[in-house]
Design an enzyme around this catalytic site. Structure first.
Site, short mmCIF file in Angstrom:
data_model
loop_
_atom_site.label_atom_id
_atom_site.label_comp_id
_atom_site.label_asym_id
_atom_site.label_seq_id
_atom_site.Cartn_x
_atom_site.Cartn_y
_atom_site.Cartn_z
CE LYS A 79 0.01 4.06 -2.50
NZ LYS A 79 -1.25 4.09 -1.87
CE LYS A 120 -1.67 13.04 5.97
NZ LYS A 120 -2.16 11.49 6.43
CE LYS A 167 6.97 7.66 7.92
NZ LYS A 167 7.10 6.24 7.82
#
Length: 332
Positions: free
Chosen positions: A112, A195, A198
């Site tokens: 992140k 995969k 979102k």
């Protein structure tokens, strides 16, 4: 007594068929065999600073879609994370025994930081502690997680065991990864890479609430190539991904037909995509209709959320009461 299972999903958008086949379908089946807690992780979503309107709207999306998929609020405990303040209290206590070095070594934290160098907040650093609080507040032993969450689960065991040692009590049980289905379903996206997700862009995922027109448009734009150049050749990743999607939503005969067409170098991707889109529409239509029906029933949603919060808090308050006693907090 049934073993306790806990799973949460971040309220960062609508559920897609990857969420359904990869997790929620199993939740619907396992809720009758275990003591299940399914929560909507709105506190976790604050690391990305959603607007108040987006925050509430996203929580509603997940709640509606959980119900539309078949999670029964009378059988399972469905709740919104922020409706259970005891989670934040346990998060505070666990933070006192979580060390900077171990949090900074977390793979997800490092990922992140690389992805969002301008938003390295303390919530990102202590994300595994909040996840541990989510699990330990109900003293859950089974947690359905993917490979990318296993390190967080290991940290939850670490924090629970550290608490036990510090206060010389075997209080928190160790939670472990749990797969209800022996065959884990990995649902690929439409972008030809990995995969369905979102965060991979709007065109990568087919959402449970997508209309037939949107599904047809998304599938028609799915990544393909110029076609096979030899009989029975290995399919490239982008093509294999589409066949994997067809395996999930289509009949065995349909899959076998297009597989034979590919192996004989006779496949027409346009026909293949049309069939895939129609089968996705057939699969998602019952859920889409339920989503529209439930989303319009505000009083039912309010009732489900309040009922879930009461059930979750009953368990959480017992844990906090016992934890405070172990730590040494006493009223005068």
């Amino acid at each position: 007594m049934k073993e306790t299972v806990l799973s949460g999903i971040r309220s960062t958008g609508k559920l897609h068929i990857g969420n359904y086949y990869g997790a929620v379908k199993n939740f619907v089946q396992m809720q009758h065999d275990y003591n299940c807690y399914f929560f909507i992780a709105d506190l976790h979503s604050l690391t990305t600073h959603p607007t108040p309107g987006d925050l509430h709207g996203n929580v509603k999306h997940v709640l509606v879609e959980y119900l539309a998929c078949g999670i029964d609020p009378e059988v399972s405990t469905i709740y919104v994370q922020s409706d259970v303040p005891e989670i934040a209290e346990l998060y505070l206590y666990l933070n006192m025994n979580a060390y900077m070095g171990e949090l900074e070594r977390s793979t997800s934290f490092k990922d992140k930081v690389r992805a969002n160098p301008d938003n390295v907040n303390a919530g990102l650093l202590t994300y595994p502690v909040l996840m541990a609080a989510d699990i330990l507040i109900h003293r859950a032993t089974k947690v359905p997680v993917g490979k990318d969450q296993e390190q967080h689960l290991e940290m939850a065991r670490t924090f629970g065991n550290r608490f036990n040692r510090l206060y010389n009590q075997d209080y928190f049980p160790e939670p472990y990864a749990f797969s209800y289905s022996k065959n884990l379903v990995k649902v690929p996206g439409l972008d030809g890479k990995g995969k369905m997700g979102k965060s991979e862009g709007e065109g990568n995922a087919v959402y449970l609430s997508d209309t037939p027109e949107i599904i047809r448009k998304k599938v028609s734009r799915a990544v393909t190539d110029s076609g096979p150049t030899a009989e029975y050749q290995e399919k490239p990743e982008a093509i294999q991904n589409l066949f994997d999607l067809m395996k999930i939503v289509s009949s065995a005969d349909t899959l076998a037909h297009f597989d034979e067409q590919y192996n004989k170098m006779a496949i027409r991707y346009g026909d293949f995509k049309k069939q895939l889109a129609e089968d996705m529409i057939i699969t998602t239509t019952p859920m889409r209709e339920r989503i529209n029906e439930i989303a319009a029933d505000t009083s039912y949603l309010r009732q489900v959320a309040r009922h879930g919060a009461l059930k979750a808090r009953e368990s959480a308050q017992k844990t906090i009461r016992e934890v405070r006693e172990l730590i040494g907090f006493k009223s005068f």
